[in-house]
Design a protein around this motif. Structure first.
Motif, PDB file in Angstrom:
ATOM      1  N   ASP A 144      24.539 -65.659  15.734  1.00 49.91           N
ATOM      2  CA  ASP A 144      26.233 -66.271  14.529  1.00 49.91           C
ATOM      3  C   ASP A 144      26.693 -65.683  15.464  1.00 49.91           C
ATOM      4  O   ASP A 144      28.402 -66.665  14.854  1.00 49.91           O
ATOM      5  N   LYS A 145      27.167 -64.120  15.720  1.00 51.29           N
ATOM      6  CA  LYS A 145      28.852 -64.515  16.209  1.00 51.29           C
ATOM      7  C   LYS A 145      29.152 -65.352  17.524  1.00 51.29           C
ATOM      8  O   LYS A 145      30.961 -65.959  17.524  1.00 51.29           O
ATOM      9  N   GLU A 176      30.352 -68.243  15.439  1.00 49.86           N
ATOM     10  CA  GLU A 176      32.000 -68.412  14.967  1.00 49.86           C
ATOM     11  C   GLU A 176      33.131 -68.396  16.096  1.00 49.86           C
ATOM     12  O   GLU A 176      33.804 -69.377  15.242  1.00 49.86           O
ATOM     13  N   LEU A 177      32.389 -67.651  17.220  1.00 47.54           N
ATOM     14  CA  LEU A 177      33.568 -67.951  17.832  1.00 47.54           C
ATOM     15  C   LEU A 177      34.047 -69.096  18.672  1.00 47.54           C
ATOM     16  O   LEU A 177      35.389 -68.530  18.910  1.00 47.54           O
ATOM     17  N   ARG A 178      33.062 -70.109  19.057  1.00 48.26           N
ATOM     18  CA  ARG A 178      33.065 -70.548  19.637  1.00 48.26           C
ATOM     19  C   ARG A 178      33.640 -71.152  18.522  1.00 48.26           C
ATOM     20  O   ARG A 178      35.024 -72.789  19.003  1.00 48.26           O
ATOM     21  N   GLY A 195      18.767 -68.619  19.316  1.00 53.08           N
ATOM     22  CA  GLY A 195      17.943 -67.557  19.000  1.00 53.08           C
ATOM     23  C   GLY A 195      16.822 -67.877  19.654  1.00 53.08           C
ATOM     24  O   GLY A 195      15.670 -66.790  20.151  1.00 53.08           O
ATOM     25  N   LYS A 196      16.852 -69.165  20.723  1.00 53.02           N
ATOM     26  CA  LYS A 196      15.552 -69.099  21.540  1.00 53.02           C
ATOM     27  C   LYS A 196      15.900 -68.642  23.042  1.00 53.02           C
ATOM     28  O   LYS A 196      15.159 -68.550  24.313  1.00 53.02           O
ATOM     29  N   MET A 209      19.314 -59.977  17.886  1.00 56.24           N
ATOM     30  CA  MET A 209      19.645 -61.556  18.122  1.00 56.24           C
ATOM     31  C   MET A 209      19.815 -62.130  17.420  1.00 56.24           C
ATOM     32  O   MET A 209      21.207 -62.770  17.636  1.00 56.24           O
ATOM     33  N   GLN A 210      19.219 -61.862  16.089  1.00 59.89           N
ATOM     34  CA  GLN A 210      20.503 -63.241  15.003  1.00 59.89           C
ATOM     35  C   GLN A 210      21.650 -62.751  14.740  1.00 59.89           C
ATOM     36  O   GLN A 210      22.795 -63.849  14.931  1.00 59.89           O
TER      37      GLN A 210
END
Length: 67
Positions: free
Chosen positions: A6-7, A10-12, A39-40, A1-2
């Motif tokens: 993160d991805k 990062e992409l945003r 991650g919620k 999930m993490q």
């Protein structure tokens, strides 16, 4: 999930989008983007596909199965 969290963040940021702007593009609430990045909450399979198409990556990339 993490990895997904993160991805997505990062992409945003690479596209210089705020959570609110990405939310408008994906037609979700901006709080939903924040929950995904923290991650919620996890996106549905359909939404994962929509995110992958928007960013021009694969869903496997988003969940960490490929680089």
């Amino acid at each position: 999930m993490q990895i997904f969290c993160d991805k997505l963040k990062e992409l945003r940021k690479e596209k210089h989008l705020t959570t609110k702007e990405l939310a408008q593009i994906l037609q979700v609430r901006d709080s939903t983007i924040s929950r995904w990045e923290n991650g919620k909450m996890s996106p549905s399979i359909d939404m994962l596909y929509k995110i992958a198409v928007f960013f021009g990556v694969t869903s496997d990339y988003l969940i960490g199965l490929e680089d």
